[in-house]
Motif scaffolding. Sequence first.
Motif, PDB file in Angstrom:
ATOM      1  N   GLY A  68       0.771  -1.235   0.000  1.00  0.00           N
ATOM      2  CA  GLY A  68       0.000   0.000   0.000  1.00  0.00           C
ATOM      3  C   GLY A  68       0.802   1.285   0.000  1.00  0.00           C
ATOM      4  O   GLY A  68       0.226   2.364   0.030  1.00  0.00           O
ATOM      5  N   LYS A  69       2.113   1.202  -0.031  1.00  0.00           N
ATOM      6  CA  LYS A  69       2.960   2.396  -0.015  1.00  0.00           C
ATOM      7  C   LYS A  69       3.430   2.711  -1.428  1.00  0.00           C
ATOM      8  O   LYS A  69       4.030   1.864  -2.096  1.00  0.00           O
ATOM      9  CB  LYS A  69       4.185   2.214   0.886  1.00  0.00           C
ATOM     10  CG  LYS A  69       3.866   1.922   2.313  1.00  0.00           C
ATOM     11  CD  LYS A  69       3.248   3.120   2.992  1.00  0.00           C
ATOM     12  CE  LYS A  69       2.976   2.813   4.453  1.00  0.00           C
ATOM     13  NZ  LYS A  69       2.214   3.839   5.106  1.00  0.00           N
ATOM     14  N   ASP A  70       3.150   3.920  -1.878  1.00  0.00           N
ATOM     15  CA  ASP A  70       3.653   4.399  -3.159  1.00  0.00           C
ATOM     16  C   ASP A  70       4.933   5.184  -2.899  1.00  0.00           C
ATOM     17  O   ASP A  70       4.925   6.157  -2.138  1.00  0.00           O
ATOM     18  CB  ASP A  70       2.633   5.319  -3.843  1.00  0.00           C
ATOM     19  CG  ASP A  70       1.433   4.565  -4.382  1.00  0.00           C
ATOM     20  OD1 ASP A  70       1.526   3.338  -4.563  1.00  0.00           O
ATOM     21  OD2 ASP A  70       0.404   5.219  -4.624  1.00  0.00           O
ATOM     22  N   ILE A  71       6.023   4.745  -3.522  1.00  0.00           N
ATOM     23  CA  ILE A  71       7.327   5.377  -3.323  1.00  0.00           C
ATOM     24  C   ILE A  71       7.762   6.004  -4.641  1.00  0.00           C
ATOM     25  O   ILE A  71       8.007   5.297  -5.617  1.00  0.00           O
ATOM     26  CB  ILE A  71       8.363   4.333  -2.838  1.00  0.00           C
ATOM     27  CG1 ILE A  71       7.879   3.694  -1.540  1.00  0.00           C
ATOM     28  CG2 ILE A  71       9.732   4.974  -2.684  1.00  0.00           C
ATOM     29  CD1 ILE A  71       8.685   2.503  -1.088  1.00  0.00           C
ATOM     30  N   PRO A  72       7.851   7.339  -4.682  1.00  0.00           N
ATOM     31  CA  PRO A  72       8.279   8.009  -5.913  1.00  0.00           C
ATOM     32  C   PRO A  72       9.740   7.705  -6.255  1.00  0.00           C
ATOM     33  O   PRO A  72      10.600   7.636  -5.373  1.00  0.00           O
ATOM     34  CB  PRO A  72       8.109   9.500  -5.602  1.00  0.00           C
ATOM     35  CG  PRO A  72       7.154   9.543  -4.450  1.00  0.00           C
ATOM     36  CD  PRO A  72       7.430   8.294  -3.659  1.00  0.00           C
ATOM     37  N   ILE A  73       9.988   7.507  -7.553  1.00  0.00           N
ATOM     38  CA  ILE A  73      11.342   7.316  -8.059  1.00  0.00           C
ATOM     39  C   ILE A  73      11.562   8.309  -9.185  1.00  0.00           C
ATOM     40  O   ILE A  73      10.655   8.602  -9.958  1.00  0.00           O
ATOM     41  CB  ILE A  73      11.588   5.872  -8.544  1.00  0.00           C
ATOM     42  CG1 ILE A  73      13.038   5.694  -8.990  1.00  0.00           C
ATOM     43  CG2 ILE A  73      10.609   5.469  -9.623  1.00  0.00           C
ATOM     44  CD1 ILE A  73      13.448   4.265  -9.290  1.00  0.00           C
ATOM     45  N   SER A  74      12.785   8.828  -9.254  1.00  0.00           N
ATOM     46  CA  SER A  74      13.173   9.721 -10.341  1.00  0.00           C
ATOM     47  C   SER A  74      14.604   9.393 -10.733  1.00  0.00           C
ATOM     48  O   SER A  74      15.487   9.335  -9.867  1.00  0.00           O
ATOM     49  CB  SER A  74      13.074  11.180  -9.896  1.00  0.00           C
ATOM     50  OG  SER A  74      13.472  12.042 -10.941  1.00  0.00           O
ATOM     51  N   LEU A  75      14.817   9.139 -12.016  1.00  0.00           N
ATOM     52  CA  LEU A  75      16.137   8.809 -12.542  1.00  0.00           C
ATOM     53  C   LEU A  75      16.436   9.761 -13.698  1.00  0.00           C
ATOM     54  O   LEU A  75      15.646   9.861 -14.634  1.00  0.00           O
ATOM     55  CB  LEU A  75      16.168   7.367 -13.056  1.00  0.00           C
ATOM     56  CG  LEU A  75      15.792   6.273 -12.073  1.00  0.00           C
ATOM     57  CD1 LEU A  75      15.672   4.939 -12.791  1.00  0.00           C
ATOM     58  CD2 LEU A  75      16.806   6.207 -10.950  1.00  0.00           C
ATOM     59  N   THR A  76      17.571  10.441 -13.622  1.00  0.00           N
ATOM     60  CA  THR A  76      17.979  11.351 -14.683  1.00  0.00           C
ATOM     61  C   THR A  76      19.225  10.797 -15.351  1.00  0.00           C
ATOM     62  O   THR A  76      20.190  10.422 -14.675  1.00  0.00           O
ATOM     63  CB  THR A  76      18.244  12.764 -14.127  1.00  0.00           C
ATOM     64  OG1 THR A  76      17.034  13.241 -13.521  1.00  0.00           O
ATOM     65  CG2 THR A  76      18.660  13.719 -15.229  1.00  0.00           C
ATOM     66  N   THR A  81      25.831   8.502 -17.535  1.00  0.00           N
ATOM     67  CA  THR A  81      25.710   8.696 -16.093  1.00  0.00           C
ATOM     68  C   THR A  81      24.247   8.710 -15.680  1.00  0.00           C
ATOM     69  O   THR A  81      23.360   9.027 -16.462  1.00  0.00           O
ATOM     70  CB  THR A  81      26.394   9.994 -15.613  1.00  0.00           C
ATOM     71  OG1 THR A  81      25.736  11.116 -16.192  1.00  0.00           O
ATOM     72  CG2 THR A  81      27.877   9.992 -15.958  1.00  0.00           C
ATOM     73  N   LEU A  82      24.027   8.353 -14.425  1.00  0.00           N
ATOM     74  CA  LEU A  82      22.689   8.243 -13.853  1.00  0.00           C
ATOM     75  C   LEU A  82      22.699   8.920 -12.484  1.00  0.00           C
ATOM     76  O   LEU A  82      23.647   8.744 -11.700  1.00  0.00           O
ATOM     77  CB  LEU A  82      22.331   6.758 -13.688  1.00  0.00           C
ATOM     78  CG  LEU A  82      21.220   6.376 -12.709  1.00  0.00           C
ATOM     79  CD1 LEU A  82      19.865   6.772 -13.271  1.00  0.00           C
ATOM     80  CD2 LEU A  82      21.255   4.891 -12.419  1.00  0.00           C
ATOM     81  N   SER A  83      21.653   9.685 -12.200  1.00  0.00           N
ATOM     82  CA  SER A  83      21.479  10.250 -10.863  1.00  0.00           C
ATOM     83  C   SER A  83      20.003  10.156 -10.504  1.00  0.00           C
ATOM     84  O   SER A  83      19.151   9.955 -11.357  1.00  0.00           O
ATOM     85  CB  SER A  83      21.955  11.706 -10.816  1.00  0.00           C
ATOM     86  OG  SER A  83      21.214  12.509 -11.716  1.00  0.00           O
ATOM     87  N   GLY A  84      19.708  10.298  -9.249  1.00  0.00           N
ATOM     88  CA  GLY A  84      18.323  10.266  -8.803  1.00  0.00           C
ATOM     89  C   GLY A  84      18.160   9.417  -7.577  1.00  0.00           C
ATOM     90  O   GLY A  84      19.106   9.229  -6.803  1.00  0.00           O
ATOM     91  N   GLY A  85      16.959   8.897  -7.396  1.00  0.00           N
ATOM     92  CA  GLY A  85      16.705   8.054  -6.246  1.00  0.00           C
ATOM     93  C   GLY A  85      15.242   7.945  -5.906  1.00  0.00           C
ATOM     94  O   GLY A  85      14.365   8.278  -6.705  1.00  0.00           O
ATOM     95  N   LEU A  86      14.989   7.480  -4.694  1.00  0.00           N
ATOM     96  CA  LEU A  86      13.646   7.268  -4.176  1.00  0.00           C
ATOM     97  C   LEU A  86      13.380   8.265  -3.059  1.00  0.00           C
ATOM     98  O   LEU A  86      14.292   8.598  -2.290  1.00  0.00           O
ATOM     99  CB  LEU A  86      13.514   5.852  -3.602  1.00  0.00           C
ATOM    100  CG  LEU A  86      13.953   4.685  -4.476  1.00  0.00           C
ATOM    101  CD1 LEU A  86      13.963   3.404  -3.666  1.00  0.00           C
ATOM    102  CD2 LEU A  86      13.037   4.554  -5.661  1.00  0.00           C
ATOM    103  N   THR A  87      12.130   8.723  -2.955  1.00  0.00           N
ATOM    104  CA  THR A  87      11.755   9.614  -1.863  1.00  0.00           C
ATOM    105  C   THR A  87      10.556   9.027  -1.134  1.00  0.00           C
ATOM    106  O   THR A  87       9.874   8.141  -1.640  1.00  0.00           O
ATOM    107  CB  THR A  87      11.408  11.025  -2.380  1.00  0.00           C
ATOM    108  OG1 THR A  87      10.375  10.923  -3.367  1.00  0.00           O
ATOM    109  CG2 THR A  87      12.627  11.705  -2.988  1.00  0.00           C
ATOM    110  N   ASN A  88      10.331   9.535   0.056  1.00  0.00           N
ATOM    111  CA  ASN A  88       9.206   9.089   0.894  1.00  0.00           C
ATOM    112  C   ASN A  88       9.239   7.589   1.165  1.00  0.00           C
ATOM    113  O   ASN A  88       8.198   6.924   1.199  1.00  0.00           O
ATOM    114  CB  ASN A  88       7.862   9.485   0.276  1.00  0.00           C
ATOM    115  CG  ASN A  88       7.691  10.984   0.194  1.00  0.00           C
ATOM    116  OD1 ASN A  88       8.187  11.711   1.047  1.00  0.00           O
ATOM    117  ND2 ASN A  88       7.017  11.454  -0.831  1.00  0.00           N
TER     118      ASN A  88
END
Length: 104
Positions: A68-76, A81-88
């Motif tokens: 039931g938990k929605d975890i936002p992910i963003s990858l640039t 190269t790759l940057s980003g991660g998960l929040t909340n």
Amino acid sequence: MIGLGTWTCKIDTMIFKGDVTLTISDNGGDYDFELILPGADAPDFSVKNIVEDGNTLSGIINIDLLKGKDIPISLTFDGDTLSGGLTNVPFIKKINFKDGRRVK
């Protein structure tokens, strides 16, 4: 589709610290994600609501262990190269992907 390939990056959390491998592939026009945590079992997860915005891929991760938990992910992506991660992320708050680079 952006970000296709195999990527490695570092994460540092209270649950896991080290290099992870993320493979992003095209599954008939849909994104498919595979995560490898060396020396540990990666939790079962799914990614939904994937949006491409320029060189950034974002969406929502659902992890079976965190029902039931929605975890936002963003990858640039910038070339190889790759940057980003998960929040909340419950209990952890944020997981940053550091020193991300394409390996395949």
